[in-house]
Motif scaffolding. Structure first.
Motif, PDB file in Angstrom:
ATOM      1  N   ALA A 258       0.835  -1.364   0.043  1.00  0.00           N
ATOM      2  CA  ALA A 258      -0.170  -0.063   0.120  1.00  0.00           C
ATOM      3  C   ALA A 258       0.940   1.234   0.051  1.00  0.00           C
ATOM      4  O   ALA A 258       2.071   1.311   0.301  1.00  0.00           O
ATOM      5  N   LYS A 259       0.476   2.279  -0.418  1.00  0.00           N
ATOM      6  CA  LYS A 259       1.142   3.605  -0.571  1.00  0.00           C
ATOM      7  C   LYS A 259       0.030   4.609   0.161  1.00  0.00           C
ATOM      8  O   LYS A 259      -0.944   4.866  -0.230  1.00  0.00           O
ATOM      9  N   THR A 260       0.692   5.308   0.970  1.00  0.00           N
ATOM     10  CA  THR A 260       0.038   6.220   1.723  1.00  0.00           C
ATOM     11  C   THR A 260       0.696   7.628   1.957  1.00  0.00           C
ATOM     12  O   THR A 260       2.017   7.668   1.975  1.00  0.00           O
ATOM     13  N   TYR A 261      -0.127   8.613   1.419  1.00  0.00           N
ATOM     14  CA  TYR A 261       0.467   9.839   1.349  1.00  0.00           C
ATOM     15  C   TYR A 261       0.060  10.800   2.288  1.00  0.00           C
ATOM     16  O   TYR A 261      -1.408  10.554   2.633  1.00  0.00           O
ATOM     17  N   ALA A 262       0.822  11.694   3.240  1.00  0.00           N
ATOM     18  CA  ALA A 262       0.211  12.255   4.252  1.00  0.00           C
ATOM     19  C   ALA A 262       1.209  13.309   4.592  1.00  0.00           C
ATOM     20  O   ALA A 262       2.506  13.252   4.568  1.00  0.00           O
ATOM     21  N   GLY A 263       0.853  14.257   5.258  1.00  0.00           N
ATOM     22  CA  GLY A 263       1.714  15.665   5.286  1.00  0.00           C
ATOM     23  C   GLY A 263       2.275  15.489   6.720  1.00  0.00           C
ATOM     24  O   GLY A 263       2.072  14.617   7.629  1.00  0.00           O
ATOM     25  N   GLY A 264       3.187  16.369   7.034  1.00  0.00           N
ATOM     26  CA  GLY A 264       3.834  16.462   8.368  1.00  0.00           C
ATOM     27  C   GLY A 264       2.731  16.459   9.600  1.00  0.00           C
ATOM     28  O   GLY A 264       1.924  17.489   9.598  1.00  0.00           O
ATOM     29  N   GLY A 265       2.991  15.639  10.597  1.00  0.00           N
ATOM     30  CA  GLY A 265       2.141  15.574  11.487  1.00  0.00           C
ATOM     31  C   GLY A 265       0.906  15.029  11.492  1.00  0.00           C
ATOM     32  O   GLY A 265       0.037  15.010  12.318  1.00  0.00           O
ATOM     33  N   SER A 266       0.717  14.262  10.369  1.00  0.00           N
ATOM     34  CA  SER A 266      -0.759  13.424  10.117  1.00  0.00           C
ATOM     35  C   SER A 266      -0.974  12.358  11.136  1.00  0.00           C
ATOM     36  O   SER A 266      -1.920  12.118  11.376  1.00  0.00           O
ATOM     37  N   PHE A 267       0.027  11.567  11.463  1.00  0.00           N
ATOM     38  CA  PHE A 267      -0.345  10.332  12.304  1.00  0.00           C
ATOM     39  C   PHE A 267       0.135  10.323  13.495  1.00  0.00           C
ATOM     40  O   PHE A 267       0.326   9.446  14.170  1.00  0.00           O
ATOM     41  N   ASN A 268       0.035  11.503  14.258  1.00  0.00           N
ATOM     42  CA  ASN A 268       0.388  11.957  15.605  1.00  0.00           C
ATOM     43  C   ASN A 268      -0.959  11.474  16.321  1.00  0.00           C
ATOM     44  O   ASN A 268      -1.814  11.626  16.050  1.00  0.00           O
ATOM     45  N   THR A 269      -0.328  10.583  17.453  1.00  0.00           N
ATOM     46  CA  THR A 269      -1.566  10.296  18.355  1.00  0.00           C
ATOM     47  C   THR A 269      -1.152  10.465  20.008  1.00  0.00           C
ATOM     48  O   THR A 269      -0.247  10.695  20.200  1.00  0.00           O
ATOM     49  N   GLY A 270      -2.352  10.827  20.719  1.00  0.00           N
ATOM     50  CA  GLY A 270      -1.839  11.145  21.949  1.00  0.00           C
ATOM     51  C   GLY A 270      -2.737  12.560  22.510  1.00  0.00           C
ATOM     52  O   GLY A 270      -3.582  12.831  21.903  1.00  0.00           O
ATOM     53  N   ASN A 271      -2.458  12.922  23.760  1.00  0.00           N
ATOM     54  CA  ASN A 271      -2.997  14.005  24.256  1.00  0.00           C
ATOM     55  C   ASN A 271      -2.329  15.155  24.239  1.00  0.00           C
ATOM     56  O   ASN A 271      -0.959  15.147  24.530  1.00  0.00           O
ATOM     57  N   GLY A 272      -2.889  16.394  24.337  1.00  0.00           N
ATOM     58  CA  GLY A 272      -1.904  17.514  24.038  1.00  0.00           C
ATOM     59  C   GLY A 272      -0.916  17.796  23.279  1.00  0.00           C
ATOM     60  O   GLY A 272       0.101  18.301  23.253  1.00  0.00           O
TER      61      GLY A 272
ATOM     62  N   ARG B 203       3.363  22.477  14.894  1.00  0.00           N
ATOM     63  CA  ARG B 203       3.267  23.746  14.258  1.00  0.00           C
ATOM     64  C   ARG B 203       4.059  23.757  12.957  1.00  0.00           C
ATOM     65  O   ARG B 203       5.407  23.374  12.905  1.00  0.00           O
ATOM     66  N   LEU B 204       3.465  23.695  11.706  1.00  0.00           N
ATOM     67  CA  LEU B 204       4.122  23.454  10.606  1.00  0.00           C
ATOM     68  C   LEU B 204       4.120  24.827   9.667  1.00  0.00           C
ATOM     69  O   LEU B 204       2.909  25.489   9.715  1.00  0.00           O
ATOM     70  N   GLY B 205       5.016  25.334   9.212  1.00  0.00           N
ATOM     71  CA  GLY B 205       5.033  26.546   8.356  1.00  0.00           C
ATOM     72  C   GLY B 205       4.264  26.126   7.061  1.00  0.00           C
ATOM     73  O   GLY B 205       3.306  25.705   7.041  1.00  0.00           O
ATOM     74  N   GLN B 206       5.094  26.029   6.007  1.00  0.00           N
ATOM     75  CA  GLN B 206       4.699  25.553   4.804  1.00  0.00           C
ATOM     76  C   GLN B 206       5.123  24.240   4.645  1.00  0.00           C
ATOM     77  O   GLN B 206       6.197  24.070   4.659  1.00  0.00           O
ATOM     78  N   SER B 207       4.102  23.045   4.336  1.00  0.00           N
ATOM     79  CA  SER B 207       4.393  21.713   4.285  1.00  0.00           C
ATOM     80  C   SER B 207       3.852  21.250   2.805  1.00  0.00           C
ATOM     81  O   SER B 207       2.829  21.651   2.385  1.00  0.00           O
ATOM     82  N   ASP B 208       4.587  20.630   2.327  1.00  0.00           N
ATOM     83  CA  ASP B 208       4.347  19.982   1.056  1.00  0.00           C
ATOM     84  C   ASP B 208       4.383  18.439   1.123  1.00  0.00           C
ATOM     85  O   ASP B 208       5.294  17.998   1.891  1.00  0.00           O
ATOM     86  N   THR B 209       3.536  17.630   0.562  1.00  0.00           N
ATOM     87  CA  THR B 209       3.567  16.186   0.358  1.00  0.00           C
ATOM     88  C   THR B 209       3.788  15.795  -1.041  1.00  0.00           C
ATOM     89  O   THR B 209       3.063  16.023  -1.680  1.00  0.00           O
ATOM     90  N   VAL B 210       4.881  15.322  -1.172  1.00  0.00           N
ATOM     91  CA  VAL B 210       5.182  15.102  -2.664  1.00  0.00           C
ATOM     92  C   VAL B 210       4.708  13.674  -2.964  1.00  0.00           C
ATOM     93  O   VAL B 210       4.928  12.635  -2.494  1.00  0.00           O
ATOM     94  N   VAL B 211       3.774  13.531  -4.101  1.00  0.00           N
ATOM     95  CA  VAL B 211       2.988  12.411  -4.513  1.00  0.00           C
ATOM     96  C   VAL B 211       3.528  11.952  -5.746  1.00  0.00           C
ATOM     97  O   VAL B 211       2.721  11.150  -6.352  1.00  0.00           O
ATOM     98  N   PHE B 212       4.671  12.548  -6.363  1.00  0.00           N
ATOM     99  CA  PHE B 212       5.073  12.218  -7.706  1.00  0.00           C
ATOM    100  C   PHE B 212       5.636  10.945  -7.857  1.00  0.00           C
ATOM    101  O   PHE B 212       6.623  10.676  -6.861  1.00  0.00           O
ATOM    102  N   ASP B 213       5.448   9.882  -8.486  1.00  0.00           N
ATOM    103  CA  ASP B 213       6.115   8.608  -8.782  1.00  0.00           C
ATOM    104  C   ASP B 213       6.668   8.674 -10.143  1.00  0.00           C
ATOM    105  O   ASP B 213       6.071   8.581 -11.074  1.00  0.00           O
TER     106      ASP B 213
END
Length: 67
Positions: free
Chosen positions: A33-47, A51-61
């Motif tokens: 499987a291929k999963t695309y996600a930006g910075g901080g997407s899969f964080n879990t927990g409390n609190g 903080r992301l300034g300008q964030s890009d997710t590159v999906v070009f194969d």
């Protein structure tokens, strides 16, 4: 060595699962499987503070082929 197997009921087998009865030398389920996600997407927990300034997710194969 062969085995005698009684009654079997299979409710479901997932898409990446293997159901096998009997002798086997080698079983290897294959799944990818291929999963695309930006910075901080899969964080879990409390609190969590992300903080992301300008964030890009590159999906070009480049080769258009996945193994």
């Amino acid at each position: 060595m062969s085995a005698f197997v009684g009654a079997i009921k299979v409710n479901s087998v997932s898409s990446s699962g293997v159901f096998h009865i009997g002798d086997a030398y080698y079983i290897q389920p294959i799944s990818s499987a291929k999963t695309y996600a930006g910075g901080g997407s899969f964080n879990t927990g409390n609190g969590i503070r992300v903080r992301l300034g300008q964030s890009d997710t590159v999906v070009f194969d480049q080769d258009h082929i996945d193994y």
